[in-house]
Motif scaffolding. Structure first.
Motif, PDB file in Angstrom:
ATOM      1  N   SER A  58      -6.746   0.467 -10.568  1.00 31.27           N
ATOM      2  CA  SER A  58      -7.750   0.986 -11.497  1.00 31.27           C
ATOM      3  C   SER A  58      -8.237   2.365 -11.083  1.00 31.27           C
ATOM      4  CB  SER A  58      -8.930   0.006 -11.580  1.00 31.27           C
ATOM      5  OG  SER A  58      -9.622  -0.056 -10.341  1.00 31.27           O
ATOM      6  N   LEU A  59      -8.019   2.713  -9.796  1.00 26.70           N
ATOM      7  CA  LEU A  59      -8.398   4.047  -9.314  1.00 26.70           C
ATOM      8  C   LEU A  59      -7.270   5.060  -9.447  1.00 26.70           C
ATOM      9  CD1 LEU A  59     -10.371   3.020  -6.083  1.00 26.70           C
ATOM     10  CD2 LEU A  59     -11.288   3.616  -8.329  1.00 26.70           C
ATOM     11  N   GLY A  60      -6.125   4.656  -9.988  1.00 21.10           N
ATOM     12  CA  GLY A  60      -5.028   5.592 -10.238  1.00 21.10           C
ATOM     13  C   GLY A  60      -3.830   5.438  -9.337  1.00 21.10           C
ATOM     14  N   TYR A  61      -3.878   4.564  -8.362  1.00 19.01           N
ATOM     15  CA  TYR A  61      -2.726   4.351  -7.489  1.00 19.01           C
ATOM     16  C   TYR A  61      -1.706   3.451  -8.201  1.00 19.01           C
ATOM     17  CZ  TYR A  61      -5.572   6.291  -3.739  1.00 19.01           C
ATOM     18  OH  TYR A  61      -6.361   7.132  -2.972  1.00 19.01           O
ATOM     19  N   GLN A  62      -0.477   3.904  -8.181  1.00 17.20           N
ATOM     20  CA  GLN A  62       0.584   3.152  -8.870  1.00 17.20           C
ATOM     21  C   GLN A  62       1.284   2.171  -7.940  1.00 17.20           C
ATOM     22  OE1 GLN A  62       3.221   6.027 -10.653  1.00 17.20           O
ATOM     23  NE2 GLN A  62       1.645   6.892 -12.011  1.00 17.20           N
ATOM     24  N   THR A  63       1.359   2.506  -6.667  1.00 14.94           N
ATOM     25  CA  THR A  63       2.010   1.635  -5.694  1.00 14.94           C
ATOM     26  C   THR A  63       1.000   1.260  -4.623  1.00 14.94           C
ATOM     27  OG1 THR A  63       4.137   2.747  -6.079  1.00 14.94           O
ATOM     28  CG2 THR A  63       3.928   1.386  -4.107  1.00 14.94           C
ATOM     29  N   VAL A  64       0.817  -0.034  -4.435  1.00 11.14           N
ATOM     30  CA  VAL A  64      -0.152  -0.537  -3.456  1.00 11.14           C
ATOM     31  C   VAL A  64       0.589  -1.485  -2.537  1.00 11.14           C
ATOM     32  CG1 VAL A  64      -2.281  -1.789  -3.053  1.00 11.14           C
ATOM     33  CG2 VAL A  64      -2.052  -0.305  -5.080  1.00 11.14           C
ATOM     34  N   THR A  65       0.549  -1.194  -1.243  1.00 14.50           N
ATOM     35  CA  THR A  65       1.231  -2.040  -0.256  1.00 14.50           C
ATOM     36  C   THR A  65       0.181  -2.589   0.714  1.00 14.50           C
ATOM     37  OG1 THR A  65       3.213  -0.645  -0.414  1.00 14.50           O
ATOM     38  CG2 THR A  65       3.038  -2.119   1.492  1.00 14.50           C
ATOM     39  N   ILE A  66       0.147  -3.920   0.804  1.00 18.56           N
ATOM     40  CA  ILE A  66      -0.820  -4.596   1.675  1.00 18.56           C
ATOM     41  C   ILE A  66      -0.042  -5.349   2.730  1.00 18.56           C
ATOM     42  CG2 ILE A  66      -2.735  -6.202   1.818  1.00 18.56           C
ATOM     43  CD1 ILE A  66      -3.377  -3.788   0.118  1.00 18.56           C
ATOM     44  N   THR A  67      -0.350  -5.067   3.985  1.00 17.69           N
ATOM     45  CA  THR A  67       0.264  -5.801   5.100  1.00 17.69           C
ATOM     46  C   THR A  67      -0.853  -6.356   5.992  1.00 17.69           C
ATOM     47  OG1 THR A  67       0.436  -3.781   6.424  1.00 17.69           O
ATOM     48  CG2 THR A  67       2.358  -4.393   5.083  1.00 17.69           C
ATOM     49  N   TYR A  68      -0.501  -7.438   6.714  1.00 20.46           N
ATOM     50  CA  TYR A  68      -1.469  -8.094   7.581  1.00 20.46           C
ATOM     51  C   TYR A  68      -0.970  -8.037   9.026  1.00 20.46           C
ATOM     52  CZ  TYR A  68      -3.550  -9.959   3.304  1.00 20.46           C
ATOM     53  OH  TYR A  68      -4.153 -10.064   2.081  1.00 20.46           O
ATOM     54  N   THR A  69      -1.897  -7.685   9.890  1.00 20.11           N
ATOM     55  CA  THR A  69      -1.564  -7.640  11.310  1.00 20.11           C
ATOM     56  C   THR A  69      -1.741  -9.026  11.925  1.00 20.11           C
ATOM     57  OG1 THR A  69      -3.840  -7.018  11.873  1.00 20.11           O
ATOM     58  CG2 THR A  69      -2.265  -5.228  11.458  1.00 20.11           C
ATOM     59  N   ALA A  70      -1.061  -9.240  13.033  1.00 20.55           N
ATOM     60  CA  ALA A  70      -1.168 -10.548  13.698  1.00 20.55           C
ATOM     61  C   ALA A  70      -2.576 -10.703  14.247  1.00 20.55           C
ATOM     62  CB  ALA A  70      -0.141 -10.635  14.832  1.00 20.55           C
ATOM     63  N   PRO A  71      -3.108 -11.933  14.226  1.00 21.19           N
ATOM     64  CA  PRO A  71      -4.475 -12.153  14.732  1.00 21.19           C
ATOM     65  C   PRO A  71      -4.557 -11.948  16.244  1.00 21.19           C
ATOM     66  CG  PRO A  71      -3.404 -14.223  14.190  1.00 21.19           C
ATOM     67  CD  PRO A  71      -2.478 -13.138  13.733  1.00 21.19           C
ATOM     68  N   VAL A 107      -3.429   4.498   4.508  1.00 18.13           N
ATOM     69  CA  VAL A 107      -2.587   5.696   4.425  1.00 18.13           C
ATOM     70  C   VAL A 107      -2.235   5.925   2.963  1.00 18.13           C
ATOM     71  CG1 VAL A 107      -0.441   6.797   5.135  1.00 18.13           C
ATOM     72  CG2 VAL A 107      -1.660   5.280   6.721  1.00 18.13           C
ATOM     73  N   THR A 108      -2.540   7.116   2.462  1.00 21.05           N
ATOM     74  CA  THR A 108      -2.233   7.465   1.083  1.00 21.05           C
ATOM     75  C   THR A 108      -1.157   8.535   1.053  1.00 21.05           C
ATOM     76  OG1 THR A 108      -3.991   9.135   1.054  1.00 21.05           O
ATOM     77  CG2 THR A 108      -4.559   6.904   0.322  1.00 21.05           C
ATOM     78  N   SER A 109      -0.422   8.601  -0.019  1.00 20.36           N
ATOM     79  CA  SER A 109       0.628   9.601  -0.178  1.00 20.36           C
ATOM     80  C   SER A 109       0.021  10.942  -0.542  1.00 20.36           C
ATOM     81  CB  SER A 109       1.604   9.151  -1.263  1.00 20.36           C
ATOM     82  OG  SER A 109       0.938   9.033  -2.508  1.00 20.36           O
ATOM     83  N   ALA A 110       0.860  11.985  -0.465  1.00 21.69           N
ATOM     84  CA  ALA A 110       0.374  13.338  -0.741  1.00 21.69           C
ATOM     85  C   ALA A 110      -0.064  13.494  -2.187  1.00 21.69           C
ATOM     86  CB  ALA A 110       1.446  14.363  -0.397  1.00 21.69           C
ATOM     87  N   ASP A 111       0.614  12.790  -3.089  1.00 19.25           N
ATOM     88  CA  ASP A 111       0.262  12.908  -4.504  1.00 19.25           C
ATOM     89  C   ASP A 111      -0.761  11.865  -4.944  1.00 19.25           C
ATOM     90  OD1 ASP A 111       1.801  10.695  -4.233  1.00 19.25           O
ATOM     91  OD2 ASP A 111       3.305  11.257  -5.716  1.00 19.25           O
ATOM     92  N   ASN A 112      -1.257  11.112  -3.995  1.00 19.06           N
ATOM     93  CA  ASN A 112      -2.261  10.103  -4.291  1.00 19.06           C
ATOM     94  C   ASN A 112      -1.798   9.089  -5.343  1.00 19.06           C
ATOM     95  OD1 ASN A 112      -4.231  11.096  -2.484  1.00 19.06           O
ATOM     96  ND2 ASN A 112      -4.985  12.571  -4.015  1.00 19.06           N
ATOM     97  N   ARG A 113      -0.526   8.763  -5.292  1.00 17.26           N
ATOM     98  CA  ARG A 113       0.005   7.763  -6.224  1.00 17.26           C
ATOM     99  C   ARG A 113       0.334   6.448  -5.532  1.00 17.26           C
ATOM    100  NH1 ARG A 113       1.449   9.405 -11.295  1.00 17.26           N
ATOM    101  NH2 ARG A 113       1.298  11.647 -11.718  1.00 17.26           N
ATOM    102  N   SER A 114       0.398   6.486  -4.230  1.00 16.66           N
ATOM    103  CA  SER A 114       0.692   5.263  -3.486  1.00 16.66           C
ATOM    104  C   SER A 114      -0.240   5.179  -2.290  1.00 16.66           C
ATOM    105  CB  SER A 114       2.153   5.230  -3.028  1.00 16.66           C
ATOM    106  OG  SER A 114       2.423   6.319  -2.150  1.00 16.66           O
ATOM    107  N   VAL A 115      -0.521   3.935  -1.855  1.00 16.92           N
ATOM    108  CA  VAL A 115      -1.411   3.695  -0.744  1.00 16.92           C
ATOM    109  C   VAL A 115      -0.911   2.475   0.021  1.00 16.92           C
ATOM    110  CG1 VAL A 115      -2.969   2.312  -2.166  1.00 16.92           C
ATOM    111  CG2 VAL A 115      -3.813   3.289  -0.034  1.00 16.92           C
ATOM    112  N   GLU A 116      -1.057   2.538   1.322  1.00 16.99           N
ATOM    113  CA  GLU A 116      -0.665   1.432   2.184  1.00 16.99           C
ATOM    114  C   GLU A 116      -1.863   1.050   3.053  1.00 16.99           C
ATOM    115  OE1 GLU A 116       2.532   0.285   5.707  1.00 16.99           O
ATOM    116  OE2 GLU A 116       2.702   2.193   4.609  1.00 16.99           O
TER     117      GLU A 116
END
Length: 246
Positions: A233-246, A144-153
């Protein structure tokens, strides 16, 4: 006295001056039957010396282009490899653990002396386990990316542990004890898969150690750092990584 007396000679020498000639029998060989044997031994000795000289010439490099007629030859009758299947892998190996375990396994019979029935093996097993993230399991809507393409989850599946890889070049048997009946059984009908039980136990111990070593947490951290560096490096300033349960 009769002429057929046992004391009468069977032959006489010719009288001197009678003109008759007496031919003496040829002398017997001085060595008897040893003459041909000595000749055969001489031939074999010469052949042995020639082989040694030829091998020495090739070893010392005196004649580098000399082709040794007694050179060792190796025949390879291995069948060509057969392709069974091809799989596309989309996993990211984020961490790897190297382990070593000492397996002391003994198989014996109750109320039977160990010198009769006993099998004890001391084995040192070395193996590795990979921790990976399977990107093929990323479902729809996981990015999921933000409208301004500055953050991604990004939601990723939890890291998994791969199969234990037992390194047989670094694994070895330290000691092995076998009873008398066990040894007799090996002479009558050997068991080529006898060591498989020890190998399986070593793999199981290494797998359990990998689960308790925090290898999965290390894989999560390494995957997070990799994706953060890539996405920033692609321009995203905020990167959020989460892991789902196995």
């Amino acid at each position: 006295m009769p002429r057929d007396s046992v004391d009468e000679p069977t032959s006489t020498f010719p009288e001197p001056g009678s003109g008759a000639r007496y031919d003496a029998p040829p002398p017997a060989p001085s060595g008897g039957s040893r003459g041909p044997v000595r000749g055969l031994l001489a031939v074999l000795g010469a052949a042995a010396v020639a082989v040694v000289v030829l091998l020495g010439v090739q070893t010392t490099g005196i004649l580098p282009n000399f082709r040794n007629p007694f050179a060792q030859e190796q025949t390879d009758r291995t069948q060509p490899p057969l392709l069974k299947s091809i799989q596309d892998l989309s996993r990211y190996v984020a961490a790897e653990g190297n382990f070593q375990v000492v397996v002391d396994l003994q198989n014996d019979r109750r109320n039977v002396p160990d010198f009769l029935l006993n099998e004890r093996t001391l084995f040192v097993g070395s193996g590795s386990v990979e921790a990976y993230v399977d990107f093929a399991r990323i479902g729809e809507g996981a990015v999921v990316t933000s409208a301004d393409n500055r953050s991604v989850e990004i939601k990723l599946p939890a890291p998994q542990l791969g199969k234990t890889n037992l390194d047989m070049e670094k694994s070895y048997v330290v000691a092995q004890e076998r009873g008398l009946l066990n040894r007799i059984g090996d002479l009558i009908e050997g068991d080529p898969n006898r060591q498989q039980q020890v190998y399986r136990m070593a793999e199981e111990r290494i797998t359990a150690a990998a689960r308790d070593s925090g290898l999965g947490a290390r894989a999560e951290e390494n995957t997070r750092k990799m994706l953060e560096g890539l996405l920033r490096s692609l321009g995203y300033q905020t990167v959020t990584i989460t892991y789902t349960a196995p």
